[in-house]
Design an enzyme around this catalytic site. Structure first.
Site, PDB file in Angstrom:
ATOM      1  N   ASP A  56      10.266  -3.628  -7.917  1.00  0.00           N
ATOM      2  CA  ASP A  56      10.810  -3.619  -9.352  1.00  0.00           C
ATOM      3  C   ASP A  56       9.708  -3.018 -10.331  1.00  0.00           C
ATOM      4  O   ASP A  56       8.712  -2.915 -10.068  1.00  0.00           O
ATOM      5  CB  ASP A  56      11.156  -5.034  -9.543  1.00  0.00           C
ATOM      6  N   TYR A 116       2.798  -9.310   0.773  1.00  0.00           N
ATOM      7  CA  TYR A 116       2.818  -9.266  -0.881  1.00  0.00           C
ATOM      8  C   TYR A 116       1.942 -10.427  -1.185  1.00  0.00           C
ATOM      9  O   TYR A 116       1.496 -11.404  -0.704  1.00  0.00           O
ATOM     10  CB  TYR A 116       3.953  -9.676  -1.375  1.00  0.00           C
TER      11      TYR A 116
END
Length: 256
Positions: A56, A116
């Site tokens: 994003d 992540y």
């Protein structure tokens, strides 16, 4: 007569601060668009890269994989192309390596796992303003880790998924989820076979609620089991999130 092509994997990293994510979109600059333009210009043919996933706006990648096809007859030397790309690309995108793979290899669908990390700074730090979320509240890291362990008991993470996505399933298998206190910063590492849109940022936001004492273990479990995004915590800002590792099978490379 069909044109033979050769598929390549390209490994890169990027700072997402000035990009509206990875994937091309109208009226906004993205990493995919910049990489397409660089490859197309250098190779003198239209190149469209396919990424291992979507990040994003503001999200970073210390390790990201993409693939693209070029005419097999072209004399492509991976090392030289990496060098030329890095001279052409802006300062916030760097190519690490490039190598030929089997024709059916796919950076998104062949990924075995992705990892992540989310970074929180405990104090105001101008050198971390684009890579950490500043959190001034005291957080109970032990409770946050206790809650994170509950994630291993579940596979449906609808509660942490962005609403109205095109995902066919919200089933994921989480392999690792833990917080590390590094003194002046907190780091959350999470590894899974796949992730839903906004999933990591929603999980972090909900675990922070646990760390602040606003949510207990039973409440965190109820959030997961409700399969309702409205019950989870707010998504934390994107600039503290990094995609840092993608694992693939060993047999994707093509011997040359």
């Amino acid at each position: 007569m069909s044109i033979l092509t050769q598929r390549y994997f390209i490994q890169l990293s990027y700072k997402g601060t000035h990009y509206h994510g990875w994937q091309i979109q109208p009226n906004a600059i993205t990493v995919q668009e910049v990489l397409n333009k660089a490859l197309s210009t250098i190779l003198n043919q239209e190149i469209n890269v396919v990424g291992c996933g979507r990040t994003d706006t503001g999200v970073h990648a210390s390790d990201f994989m993409a693939h693209f096809d070029i005419a097999e007859a072209r004399d492509v030397e991976a090392e030289k192309l990496v060098f030329r790309l890095n001279r052409f690309l802006p300062y916030d995108i760097a190519v690490k390596s490039m190598f030929p793979v089997k024709a059916e290899a796919h950076t998104r669908f062949d990924a075995l796992s992705r990892t992540y990390q989310y970074f929180i700074t405990k104090h105001k730090n101008p050198f971390r303003s684009e890579s950490h979320w500043q959190m001034m509240h005291q957080l109970d890291v032990n409770k946050m880790n206790e809650a994170a362990k509950l994630l291993f008991e579940y596979e449906d993470f609808t509660s942490f998924s962005k609403l109205h996505t095109d995902a066919k399933t919200n089933i994921c298998k989480i392999y690792k989820a833990e917080w590390e206190d590094r003194g002046d910063e907190l780091v959350f590492t999470v590894c899974a076979d796949r992730f839903l849109r906004n999933m990591v940022r929603a999980i972090v936001g909900t675990l922070v609620e646990v760390g602040r004492g606003k949510l207990d273990m039973a409440g965190f479990r109820q959030v997961i089991e409700s399969m309702n995004r409205c019950n989870a915590g707010s998504s934390v800002p994107g600039h503290g999130l990094f995609l840092c590792t993608i694992e693939y099978p060993n047999d994707l490379k093509q011997e040359v």
